[in-house]
Structures are given as structure tokens and as C-alpha cells.
Enzyme design. Structure first.
Site, short mmCIF file in Angstrom:
data_model
loop_
_atom_site.label_atom_id
_atom_site.label_comp_id
_atom_site.label_asym_id
_atom_site.label_seq_id
_atom_site.Cartn_x
_atom_site.Cartn_y
_atom_site.Cartn_z
N ASP A 56 -16.66 9.97 -19.44
CA ASP A 56 -17.80 9.22 -18.91
C ASP A 56 -17.56 7.72 -19.14
OD1 ASP A 56 -20.23 8.49 -17.95
OD2 ASP A 56 -21.42 9.49 -19.51
N ILE A 57 -17.67 6.94 -18.08
CA ILE A 57 -17.47 5.48 -18.21
C ILE A 57 -18.85 4.84 -18.30
CG2 ILE A 57 -16.44 3.41 -17.19
CD1 ILE A 57 -14.41 5.62 -17.96
N SER A 73 -7.26 1.58 -4.24
CA SER A 73 -6.05 2.10 -3.60
C SER A 73 -5.13 2.77 -4.62
CB SER A 73 -5.26 0.96 -2.96
OG SER A 73 -5.82 0.58 -1.74
N ASP A 124 1.16 3.96 -3.13
CA ASP A 124 0.68 5.33 -2.97
C ASP A 124 1.79 6.35 -3.23
OD1 ASP A 124 -1.65 4.11 -2.21
OD2 ASP A 124 -1.42 4.51 -0.07
N ASP A 135 -22.77 7.23 -12.30
CA ASP A 135 -23.28 5.91 -11.94
C ASP A 135 -22.58 5.44 -10.67
OD1 ASP A 135 -20.80 4.33 -12.71
OD2 ASP A 135 -21.28 5.28 -14.63
N GLU A 174 0.83 -1.22 0.00
CA GLU A 174 0.00 0.00 0.00
C GLU A 174 0.86 1.27 0.00
OE1 GLU A 174 -3.87 0.26 0.48
OE2 GLU A 174 -2.97 1.85 -0.70
N GLY A 207 -23.50 9.33 -17.89
CA GLY A 207 -23.71 10.20 -16.74
C GLY A 207 -23.14 9.56 -15.48
#
Ligand SMILES: *[C@@H]1O[C@H](CO)[C@@H](O)[C@H](O)[C@H]1NC(C)=O
Ligand SMILES: *[C@@H]1O[C@H](CO)[C@@H](O)[C@H](O)[C@H]1NC(C)=O
Ligand SMILES: *[C@@H]1O[C@H](CO)[C@@H](O)[C@H](O)[C@H]1NC(C)=O
Ligand SMILES: *[C@@H]1O[C@H](CO)[C@@H](O)[C@H](O)[C@H]1NC(C)=O
Ligand SMILES: *[C@@H]1O[C@H](CO)[C@@H](O)[C@H](O)[C@H]1NC(C)=O
Ligand SMILES: CC(=O)N[C@H]1CO[C@H](CO)[C@@H](O)[C@@H]1O
Length: 645
Positions: free
Chosen positions: A603-604, A560, A315, A624, A311, A622
Site C-alpha cells: 500500500d502506497i 511507461s 519497454d 487512492d 519508449e 487503501g
């Protein structure tokens, strides 16, 4: 003499009861359903023993929070960007004179003389030493002495409820000692939550395999691709730059700030950062994050491997590379390696007014410092850290692990930081509509694998954080083709809160989704009313990341990944605005849901977030509940934000 005195006292009490009940009847202020496990009442508390009564006063203006934050964060507000100083925040939410007077008057009329009552410096607490007899009369309850096999000392707490006059109750948040078993046990057993697993408590937040989400790995890579031809197989900084049109050279890095939050024992490995930089950002070899230790946080090196280093390495490798060598990345390393820390410990460090706000930390969930279990012996960090403008946290828990009171208290603090111009990002989680480790909810609220009800994550469901979901480059696709919701190894968490109502800023986007693409589930599976907070807010790639761990290249998956990458881009927007004398972007949600900004996201519209034996929700045109408003187009977003005042 004695009986006269007693008579006088009785008279005063009768009078006060008459007085108080004339204007206000007594109501149950707090109750609990059982005694925490291990504790047994052994006798009534002695009537003349003394209790340090602490009355936590209610904070005013919390009901105006949404209006305040919309005022400084909505792009059409005349006060857009006029963020509040910490002093203003503390002032607006400081208990009122009316609250203090009402509580003082009640105490006085109940026989607690004024000279015995003190106000804490923050104005948040009223304190008085009272006898058990006085406390029982004040609160209409009985006090008992409790014992626990693991505790060194006895504990005093009241029966299952206590009462206050109605007009006092509304000015009081909490009174101690009452119901709460906040005595520190010598050695704390892991708290079991409703899914009978260790909960999101401080001791466990940074521990692999417990409570919060961690990225997943599928193991090491045999070779490392360069360029952007293979971004469907490996995500590298160049893939992200291409996907999101992100190419930015900071202009005023010394004025800007960005921070990544990690919880000990999670730790980055310096040599891994260098190996990553050597391949992807040569000029940064040797560069380290600027570490701020909170509550004894340190980079432990005893426990190593993906579970402890994955992690932090992820990051830092991505955020540092993407902001580039000019911009320092701060690391909030939080908690010691004995007790650990929770999100509240971080918030205490960032805002002094939070440390005691509405009762302060919860000893069963939050780290208590100095550490009673022998770890860090310094004082609790309380307002010691100036918050960075963008703060990214890739840890999350389930709403169902915590009480609404605990979450609401914490959520209000994210709002306060938003008022101060801070952008707070949380990864949405990696289990689709299920909670951590695929736990879902039974109708009675218990968490279980195979249960039918969707299990939203927290803090993502707090309407005052920005929740980041995950997307992917589809197999055999290029960065120039549309991404989908993540469906390799992890699924982007998203859905509808069971605790928080819907904020104004997302109402029309959520309404559009539910009306045009009604999910095919009965209404008990998720809050389908359109009246609850929906998440995530936006998303970014979270599949097939290449990171280094202990000298090897490994693949990583998870929201993450998405959160620190989004943080790097938003930090660059801050730099662009600061360079022309404008404010930071602060709490971005009211902005990104406007039509102008939604158009600046990709937009996915494909993919879903399965969980709880369903296909979850589907990504649609839009907003979701899988990918939010979509993935950033940095160049467009920067221009739109630069066009705002
Ligand atoms: C209560 O008593 C303790 C111990 O005598 C003292 O330190 C403290 O200041 C008292 N608190 C108040 C509010 O009078
Ligand atoms: C971990 O390392 C520290 C030194 O950094 C050492 O004092 C400690 O004993 C080690 N703990 C374990 C469990 O190995
Ligand atoms: C909740 O419901 C589940 C499934 O019906 C059951 O197994 C569990 O015992 C119940 N828990 C409580 C606390 O009622
Ligand atoms: C991707 O392409 C390879 C070979 O070109 C093919 O074997 C594979 O089935 C394709 N995958 C998808 C998901 O289309
Ligand atoms: C849905 O959420 C809203 C807002 O929190 C709440 O008022 C309502 O009771 C919830 N509905 C159901 C069926 O849980
Ligand atoms: C593809 C590439 O550049 N790989 C290099 C990554 O960095 C290591 C050293 O840390 C080199 O050995 C690799 O050749």
C-alpha cells in the site's frame, strides 16, 4: 401509367408511414453541430443518384458486459477463469434476429424491396443501393454534395441530422452515408483536437511530442550502479526484483505469452538491447522480441534518438529481462510510417469481430489500410493476430481528445478481450491530475494550460483495462522502505472519469477513499460523486530507470516504465497457473480489489499527483487515485492467484 405508378408508390409510402408511426414515432437518430472544416455544400444531391446505404446494426448484450466479465473474472464467481472463446464472444454480441427483422420490415414498408437488401457476412451490416430520393424519405433528411479544396472528388452527406422510427432506432447503431465525412483526403492535415493540438489520431500516436504520453529523460548517466544499494538513484532490473519480491523461473514458457505494443515510428534498437542485456542479463545478448507487424508496422531506423527509441527500448529491455531468457516477448509493431495507427488498429488485429463492430474505424482517428496516403498497401489487419495473454501499452491520450462514442466502442472491446482471458495494461499517464502536456479543462470542455478542471486519461478510464500508475524509491531510501507516489520529473496520472461510470469491482475501495480522505476541491473540479470510474488500478516504480539509447545509458521516468514491469510480473503469474493446469488470470481488476489481494500489494500512502494548479490527490491507506491499490508483492500475489480455481 406514370401517375398511377406514382400514386401506388405514394400510397405505399403513406401506408408505411401510418404503419410505422402507429407503433413508433420518428426520432432524431444522429446529429452533428457543424460541418468539418474545409467542406462546403455546393448543391442538393440529384434525386436519382444511387447511394450504397449501410445500416450498422446495434450489438445486443452490451448492457450485460459488466455482468459477463464479473462472472469470469471475479474470484468468488463459480465461473472464475472460464474464459470465453472468440466464437462465443462474436456470437453473444452478434446483432439479433429481432434487430435484423425490424430493420428489414422498415425498409420493405418504405418501398425497398427485399431482394435489394443484403446482410454482411458478420451480420453487423444491412446493405442496400437506394436513390437519394429514397434515402431522404427513409431518413427524413436532405442530401447535399460537398466539396473540399484538398479532396479530389465530391462527397455526399446529409444535412445536420437524420431520423428513424423509434423502434428501428434502437436496433441501429449507425447509417452511412449520412453525417460522416469519411472521404479520404489526398493528404490529411493533422486533426486538431479541442486543445488545438494534433489529436490522438493514428498518424500521430507514435510521433514524439504529440497526443500520447512518452517517457521523459533527464539525460545520460555518468556511471552505472550495480547491486541494490543505490535504487533511490538508479532503477535497474535487480532493484525491481528486490522491491517486488520478484524471482521467477518460467515452467511452461511455450504455453504462455506476453506482448508489448509499439506504434511506428517508435522503434527499438537491437544494439541497445544487447548493451542492456550485457549488463543485466548476459544470457539474453542477441535475443530479440518476436515481432508481429500490424498494418505495415516495422522497425524504422531513419529517425533515431530518445524521442524515437526511448519508449521501445525501455519497454523491451525491462519486460524481456524480467521475464528472462526462457519466455519469448512478442512485439506488436503497429502502423506504417506514413499514416501510423491507433489503439483501434491494434484491436482490429486482435479480434476479427471488432473490425466492423458499431461502424468500424473512424477515418479521422484511426489508420485506414491499405494506406490511402501511399504507405502500407496491404489489407487492414483484422483478426490476424492471436492475442497474447498479457498485453502492455505505454501510450495514452486524454478523454477530452475523443468522443464518448469512440471511447465506449473501444472500451467494449477491451472487455471482450477480458472475457477471452487477456490482461490489458495501460500506463496511466505522467501529468498527475492534468492531461497530456499539462492541459486541463475549462468549464466549457475546452482544453488549455492553466484551466482549472482535472483532465483524465484514456484508455485508463475505461473500466475494462488495468491502469498502471507510477511510484518511486524516495531519495536516500532503500528498496526495503515504502515507496511513494512518483514526484521526480513526472507525476502519476489518476483521478475520475468524465465519461465512464464506476464499475462494481472498485465501488467500496473508491467509497472508502472519498469518505475517509475527501479531496479538498469543489465538485466541479473532478467528478466527486463516487459514481465515475476511478484510476489507476495499481502501480509500480517509474522513476530513475536506467535504459540504453543509441549506445548511452540514460535516465527514464514515467508510467511507461511501470506498465511493462507490471506486465512481466503478471505474465509470471500466468506461467505459474498454466503450469498447474489453471486458466490465465485474464481481466484482473475484479480480483485485485478484493481484500485478500489488496493485502498482497504494498500500500502506497505518501505522495500526490499535482496538476491543474493544485496538489492533486494524495496517496492514502487503501486504494487512492494516485497509486491505485499499490505496488505488487509478486510472491504473495502468485500464491494468492495459485490458490484460486
Ligand atoms: C450496389 O451496387 C453495386 C454496384 O453496382 C454492387 O456492386 C453492389 O453489390 C450493390 N449492393 C447491394 C447491396 O445490392
Ligand atoms: C528511410 O529508410 C528507408 C529504408 O529503410 C528508405 O527507403 C527511406 O527513403 C528512408 N526515408 C527517409 C525519410 O530517409
Ligand atoms: C471556453 O472557455 C474558455 C475560457 O473561458 C474560452 O477561452 C474559450 O473561448 C471557450 N471556448 C468555447 C468553444 O466556447
Ligand atoms: C540525502 O542524503 C544526502 C547526503 O547524505 C543529503 O545531502 C540529502 O539532502 C539527502 N536527501 C534527502 C531528500 O533527504
Ligand atoms: C459523475 O459521473 C457519473 C457516472 O458517469 C455521472 O452519472 C454524473 O453525472 C457525473 N457527475 C458530474 C457532476 O459530472
Ligand atoms: C557496470 C557494467 O557492467 N557496465 C558494462 C555495461 O556494458 C558495457 C558494454 O555494453 C560495458 O562496457 C560496461 O562495462
Amino acid at each position: 401509367m406514370l401517375s398511377a405508378a406514382r400514386l401506388a408508390v405514394t400510397l405505399v409510402l403513406c401506408l408505411s408511414v401510418a404503419n410505422v408511426s402507429a407503433s413508433s414515432s420518428r426520432v432524431v437518430h444522429e446529429s452533428r453541430s457543424g460541418i468539418p472544416s474545409g467542406w462546403v455544400p455546393v448543391r442538393r444531391a440529384e434525386a436519382n443518384s444511387v447511394l450504397p446505404l449501410r445500416i450498422g446494426l446495434a450489438q445486443p448484450n452490451l448492457e450485460n458486459m459488466e455482468a459477463y466479465i464479473m462472472d469470469v473474472s471475479h474470484p468468488e464467481s463459480p465461473n472464475f477463469g472460464k474464459h470465453w472463446s472468440p466464437a462465443k464472444v462474436a456470437h453473444i454480441f452478434r446483432p439479433t434476429e429481432v434487430a435484423m427483422d425490424t430493420v428489414r420490415k422498415w425498409l420493405f414498408e418504405s418501398g425497398i424491396e427485399e431482394h435489394r437488401v443484403k446482410l454482411s457476412p458478420s451480420g453487423g451490416w444491412m446493405l442496400a443501393n437506394v436513390t437519394v430520393e429514397e434515402a431522404e424519405q427513409l431518413l427524413g433528411t436532405e442530401y447535399y454534395v460537398y466539396q473540399h479544396d484538398e479532396a479530389e472528388t465530391e462527397h455526399i452527406a446529409c444535412a445536420d441530422r437524420y431520423h428513424l422510427p423509434e423502434d428501428v432506432s434502437k436496433h441501429v447503431e449507425i447509417i452511412t452515408p449520412t453525417l460522416h465525412f469519411d472521404l479520404k483526403l489526398k493528404r490529411r492535415a493533422p486533426t486538431l483536437n479541442k486543445r488545438n493540438q494534433p489529436s490522438g489520431s493514428a498518424r500521430l500516436v507514435g510521433q514524439p511530442g504529440f497526443g500520447p504520453s512518452f517517457p521523459k529523460t533527464t539525460g545520460s548517466a555518468e556511471k552505472l550502479f550495480t547491486g541494490i544499494a543505490d535504487c533511490d538513484e538508479q532503477i535497474t532490473p535487480d532493484c525491481l526484483r528486490a522491491l517486488y519480491d520478484f524471482d521467477y523461473d518460467p515452467l511452461v514458457p511455450e504455453k504462455n505469452s506476453i506482448a508489448i505494443v509499439e506504434y511506428t515510428p517508435q522503434a527499438y534498437v537491437p544494439s541497445d538491447l544487447d548493451m542492456f542485456f550485457a549488463n543485466f542479463s548476459k544470457g539474453q545478448v542477441g535475443e530479440r522480441p518476436d515481432m508481429v507487424s500490424i498494418d505495415g508496422g516495422f522497425i524504422q531506423s531513419n529517425q533515431t534518438g530518445f524521442d524515437y527509441n526511448g519508449e521501445s527500448n525501455l519497454d523491451l529491455e525491462y519486460s524481456m529481462t524480467l521475464v528472462g531468457p526462457k519466455q519469448t516477448v512478442t512485439l506488436y509493431q503497429t502502423g506504417d510510417d506514413v499514416e501510423g495507427a491507433s489503439f483501434n488498429n491494434l484491436l482490429d488485429a486482435l479480434d476479427a469481430s471488432y473490425c466492423t463492430f458499431e461502424g468500424g474505424d473512424d477515418p479521422s482517428e484511426d489508420g485506414i489500410y491499405p494506406d490511402p496516403y501511399g504507405g502500407y498497401q496491404g489489407p487492414e489487419a483484422c483478426g490476424t493476430v492471436k492475442p497474447a495473454y498479457v498485453i502492455s501499452t505505454s501510450y495514452s491520450s486524454n478523454e477530452a481528445d475523443m468522443t464518448p462514442f469512440y471511447m465506449e466502442r473501444q472500451c467494449a472491446e477491451y472487455a471482450k478481450l477480458g472475457l477471452m482471458g487477456i490482461t490489458f495494461l495501460y500506463s496511466s499517464g505522467d501529468f498527475g491530475v492534468a492531461g497530456y502536456d499539462n492541459y486541463c479543462l475549462e468549464p466549457n470542455g475546452t482544453q488549455a494550460i492553466g484551466a482549472p478542471i482535472f483532465n483524465p486519461t484514456f484508455p485508463s478510464t475505461c473500466p475494462y483495462v488495468t491502469s498502471v500508475g507510477a511510484t518511486q524509491v524516495n531519495p536516500n531510501s532503500t528498496v526495503w522502505e515504502p515507496e511513494s507516489a512518483a514526484d521526480q520529473v513526472i507525476y502519476s496520472s489518476g483521478g475520475f472519469s468524465n465519461v465512464f461510470p464506476i464499475p462494481e469491482y472498485q465501488k467500496s475501495a473508491v467509497e472508502n477513499y472519498l469518505a475517509k480522505y475527501p479531496p479538498p476541491y469543489p465538485s466541479y473540479i473532478y467528478n466527486s460523486t463516487g459514481n465515475s470510474r476511478a484510476f489507476p488500478d495499481l502501480s509500480a516504480n517509474g522513476v530513475n530507470y536506467m535504459i540504453t539509447v543509441q549506445g548511452e545509458w540514460v535516465y527514464v521516468y514515467g508510467t511507461s516504465c511501470s506498465s511493462p514491469v507490471t506486465a512481466a510480473m503478471l505474465s509470471a503469474v500466468n506461467d505459474a497457473r498454466l503450469a498447474v493446469g489453471k486458466s490465465t488470470i485474464g481481466f484482473i481488476n475484479p480480483t485485485i480489489y478484493t481484500p485478500t489481494f489488496m493485502a498482497a500489494f504494498h500500500d502506497i500512502t505518501t505522495g500526490s499527483n499535482p496538476g491543474c494548479d493544485t496538489e492533486g490527490f494524495y496517496a492514502q491507506p487503501g486504494w487512492d487515485p494516485v497509486t491505485g491499490v499499490g505496488t505488487p508483492n509478486f510472491a504473495k500475489l502468485r500464491d494468492e492467484w495459485l490458490a484460486l480455481p
